[in-house]
Motif scaffolding. Structure first.
Motif, PDB file in Angstrom:
ATOM      1  N   PRO A   1       0.800  -1.227   0.000  1.00 17.38           N
ATOM      2  CA  PRO A   1       0.000   0.000   0.000  1.00 17.38           C
ATOM      3  C   PRO A   1       0.835   1.280   0.000  1.00 17.38           C
ATOM      4  O   PRO A   1       0.623   2.175  -0.833  1.00 17.38           O
ATOM      5  CB  PRO A   1      -0.838  -0.132   1.274  1.00 17.38           C
ATOM      6  CG  PRO A   1      -0.984  -1.610   1.465  1.00 17.38           C
ATOM      7  CD  PRO A   1       0.342  -2.168   1.044  1.00 17.38           C
TER       8      PRO A   1
ATOM      9  N   LYS B   1       1.273   3.828  -3.161  1.00 19.27           N
ATOM     10  CA  LYS B   1       0.707   5.161  -2.917  1.00 19.27           C
ATOM     11  C   LYS B   1       1.790   6.248  -2.872  1.00 19.27           C
ATOM     12  O   LYS B   1       1.651   7.308  -3.506  1.00 19.27           O
ATOM     13  CB  LYS B   1      -0.054   5.138  -1.590  1.00 19.27           C
ATOM     14  CG  LYS B   1      -0.726   6.443  -1.220  1.00 19.27           C
ATOM     15  CD  LYS B   1      -2.072   6.590  -1.853  1.00 19.27           C
ATOM     16  CE  LYS B   1      -2.796   7.815  -1.318  1.00 19.27           C
ATOM     17  NZ  LYS B   1      -4.098   8.009  -1.964  1.00 19.27           N
TER      18      LYS B   1
ATOM     19  N   SER C   1      -5.544   5.426  -4.366  1.00 17.49           N
ATOM     20  CA  SER C   1      -6.023   4.371  -3.472  1.00 17.49           C
ATOM     21  C   SER C   1      -6.738   3.271  -4.252  1.00 17.49           C
ATOM     22  O   SER C   1      -6.684   2.091  -3.874  1.00 17.49           O
ATOM     23  CB  SER C   1      -6.977   4.965  -2.428  1.00 17.49           C
ATOM     24  OG  SER C   1      -6.317   5.893  -1.611  1.00 17.49           O
TER      25      SER C   1
ATOM     26  N   GLY D   1      -5.959  -0.785  -4.080  1.00 19.68           N
ATOM     27  CA  GLY D   1      -6.938  -1.858  -3.906  1.00 19.68           C
ATOM     28  C   GLY D   1      -6.944  -2.831  -5.060  1.00 19.68           C
ATOM     29  O   GLY D   1      -7.071  -4.049  -4.865  1.00 19.68           O
TER      30      GLY D   1
ATOM     31  N   CYS E   1     -10.702  -5.268   3.970  1.00 17.24           N
ATOM     32  CA  CYS E   1     -10.477  -3.848   4.234  1.00 17.24           C
ATOM     33  C   CYS E   1      -9.318  -3.647   5.198  1.00 17.24           C
ATOM     34  O   CYS E   1      -8.503  -2.721   5.034  1.00 17.24           O
ATOM     35  CB  CYS E   1     -11.742  -3.205   4.793  1.00 17.24           C
ATOM     36  SG  CYS E   1     -13.087  -3.076   3.590  1.00 17.24           S
TER      37      CYS E   1
ATOM     38  N   SER F   1      -5.939  -4.532   3.352  1.00 15.12           N
ATOM     39  CA  SER F   1      -5.500  -3.630   2.293  1.00 15.12           C
ATOM     40  C   SER F   1      -5.258  -2.198   2.739  1.00 15.12           C
ATOM     41  O   SER F   1      -4.389  -1.520   2.189  1.00 15.12           O
ATOM     42  CB  SER F   1      -6.542  -3.620   1.164  1.00 15.12           C
ATOM     43  OG  SER F   1      -6.728  -4.901   0.622  1.00 15.12           O
ATOM     44  N   PHE F   2      -6.008  -1.716   3.739  1.00 18.42           N
ATOM     45  CA  PHE F   2      -6.015  -0.274   3.980  1.00 18.42           C
ATOM     46  C   PHE F   2      -5.764   0.172   5.410  1.00 18.42           C
ATOM     47  O   PHE F   2      -5.749   1.380   5.668  1.00 18.42           O
ATOM     48  CB  PHE F   2      -7.345   0.320   3.503  1.00 18.42           C
ATOM     49  CG  PHE F   2      -7.496   0.318   2.011  1.00 18.42           C
ATOM     50  CD1 PHE F   2      -6.866   1.272   1.230  1.00 18.42           C
ATOM     51  CD2 PHE F   2      -8.260  -0.659   1.387  1.00 18.42           C
ATOM     52  CE1 PHE F   2      -6.994   1.268  -0.151  1.00 18.42           C
ATOM     53  CE2 PHE F   2      -8.398  -0.676   0.008  1.00 18.42           C
ATOM     54  CZ  PHE F   2      -7.766   0.298  -0.769  1.00 18.42           C
TER      55      PHE F   2
ATOM     56  N   GLY G   1     -11.109   1.024  -2.362  1.00 19.97           N
ATOM     57  CA  GLY G   1     -10.277   2.103  -2.884  1.00 19.97           C
ATOM     58  C   GLY G   1     -11.113   3.253  -3.417  1.00 19.97           C
ATOM     59  O   GLY G   1     -10.781   4.436  -3.224  1.00 19.97           O
TER      60      GLY G   1
ATOM     61  N   ALA H   1     -12.546   5.142  -0.447  1.00 16.68           N
ATOM     62  CA  ALA H   1     -11.527   5.992   0.167  1.00 16.68           C
ATOM     63  C   ALA H   1     -11.300   7.257  -0.650  1.00 16.68           C
ATOM     64  O   ALA H   1     -11.087   8.342  -0.098  1.00 16.68           O
ATOM     65  CB  ALA H   1     -10.221   5.220   0.316  1.00 16.68           C
TER      66      ALA H   1
ATOM     67  N   TYR I   1     -10.523   7.002   4.603  1.00 13.88           N
ATOM     68  CA  TYR I   1     -10.229   5.596   4.869  1.00 13.88           C
ATOM     69  C   TYR I   1     -11.141   4.995   5.932  1.00 13.88           C
ATOM     70  O   TYR I   1     -11.406   3.790   5.913  1.00 13.88           O
ATOM     71  CB  TYR I   1      -8.757   5.424   5.264  1.00 13.88           C
ATOM     72  CG  TYR I   1      -7.825   5.595   4.083  1.00 13.88           C
ATOM     73  CD1 TYR I   1      -7.796   4.653   3.066  1.00 13.88           C
ATOM     74  CD2 TYR I   1      -7.008   6.711   3.970  1.00 13.88           C
ATOM     75  CE1 TYR I   1      -6.961   4.812   1.963  1.00 13.88           C
ATOM     76  CE2 TYR I   1      -6.169   6.885   2.880  1.00 13.88           C
ATOM     77  CZ  TYR I   1      -6.151   5.921   1.875  1.00 13.88           C
ATOM     78  OH  TYR I   1      -5.334   6.093   0.783  1.00 13.88           O
TER      79      TYR I   1
END
Length: 403
Positions: free
Chosen positions: A49, A53, A60, A64, A245, A248-249, A370, A373, A378
């Motif tokens: 990630p 990014k 985002s 994802g 979720c 990934s984030f 994504g 977000a 987020y």
């Protein structure tokens, strides 16, 4: 990331239900090999990630999409992995899976070295994620069938439980490990660890005996049982969104809010997931899949809402822990309901079709989260996770009431 599937692929010398000597002596190396590969998956979840990014300057949504590609590749190759295991043997499938992890690791390292060339690095990452997903499909199918063949079908549940623990323990440890490696020595060093883990996974099982194939075995077509387990599969897919979720984030969530200890989110999710499985794995059989699934969904919804409205990092970490507790028994609980719909001879294929919904969920959750977000923030991702889990609960209640 895949759950147990295609169980009736190969048999060893033990009759069904018989006691096979030295369970951990025979399956321990397989569990360690699976742990090493899922440690590599955890490393990518922790490193990718921020790499995509910040270093490659993509959105985002791209984060994802790249994360979800692995699960999509696993989904699309699940049936092939089962067929190959039937034809070539479980050991062959497992070891090929490990070789593919090694190839993926080389590509991850190459992407890290090419970070100055954003488009090229992203293209290499996409290829590595696809190969990593195929590797996961081959390895897990082979490992589960191999373990069951070595100790007998009577201990298939025990094989599934320990391999499941290895999977999520690997992810839980790998993600914070990679964050630490990236912060101390760079993303290339984190990716390089994947090469070491692939070699370890190969050597761990190199001396284990292969199992004999059953020449007269008739393989039930994969597609025929999908409709039979679709209700439980859809509930599994919706409830898996929360896990996806977090995977990934959660690191980006902590960074956005300037919270510390993002790695604790991964550790608490994975740690409480494993502990719940260790201490309560018998609950679906003991109390019924329906009751355990309902309680699991409620706990998972609470965890997702806690993250969504968290005022600080500690609260978000607590939400990760609750999500881990709730999600831990979802697969076996719904699986108990799913396999009741088929004859014993079809249970392996039913588990494969059922678990495909899990892969599908992971493949879709990343891009959807994504987009959310990008539109909001987020934390909104975890409100989406809670709503998805609520849909799983309502689906289960509605179908049970209708039945």
């Amino acid at each position: 990331m895949s759950q147990p599937h295609n169980m009736a692929m190969a048999t060893g010398s033990h009759a069904p239900g018989s006691e096979a000597p030295g369970f951990f002596k025979m399956t321990g190396p397989i569990v360690m090999a699976v742990f090493a590969v899922y440690l590599s998956i955890g490393i990518t979840l922790g490193a990718l990630p921020s790499f995509i990014k910040k270093d490659l300057a993509y959105s985002s949504f791209t984060v994802g999409l790249v994360i979800g590609l692995q699960a999509l590749a696993t989904l699309l190759t699940r049936a092939y992995a089962g067929k190959r295991t039937d034809v070539k043997g479980a050991k062959n499938s497992k070891q090929i899976g490990v070789l593919l992890v090694l190839v993926a690791g080389v590509l991850y390292v190459a992407a890290g070295l090419l970070s100055a060339f954003h488009s090229l690095a992203l293209a290499v990452l996409v290829l590595s994620r696809v190969i990593h997903g195929v590797a996961e499909s081959m390895l897990v199918t082979g490992a589960l069938a191999w373990g069951i063949g070595l100790v007998g079908h009577g201990k298939s549940g025990k094989v599934m439980t320990w391999n499941g623990i290895a999977m999520y323990a690997g992810i839980a440890i790998g993600a914070p490990l990679s964050i630490w490696l990236v912060n101390t020595s760079g993303v290339v060093s984190a990716f390089a660890v994947i090469l070491v883990l692939a070699l370890f996974s190969w050597m761990a099982t190199a001396k284990l005996p292969a199992i004999a194939l059953e020449a007269t075995q008739v393989r039930t077509p994969f597609y025929k049982v999908i409709g039979l387990v679709a209700e439980q599969g859809m509930a599994l897919a919706f409830s898996s969104m929360g896990f996806a979720c977090i995977a990934s984030f959660v690191a980006l969530l902590f960074a956005e809010n300037n919270w510390q200890q993002a790695s604790l989110g991964f550790l608490c999710f994975g740690g409480f997931y494993v502990l719940t499985r260790v201490f309560f794995a018998s609950f679906p059989d003991k109390y019924g899949g329906y009751k355990v699934a309902l309680v699991s969904f409620i706990i998972e919804i609470a965890g997702q809402l806690l993250i969504a409205f968290a005022p600080d990092g500690i609260t978000a970490i607590a939400g990760c822990a609750l999500t881990g507790i709730g999600f831990s028994l979802v697969f076996p609980s719904l699986g108990v309901l799913a396999i009741k719909k088929v004859t014993p001879q079809m249970r392996g294929t039913a588990l494969g079709a059922y678990a495909a919904f899990f892969d599908l969920s992971l493949g879709l959750a990343g891009p959807i989260a994504g987009i959310i977000a990008g539109w909001f923030n987020y934390q909104a991702i975890y409100l989406f996770g809670a709503i998805s889990c609520l849909l799983a609960l309502l689906l289960l209640v509605f179908k049970n009431t209708k039945a």
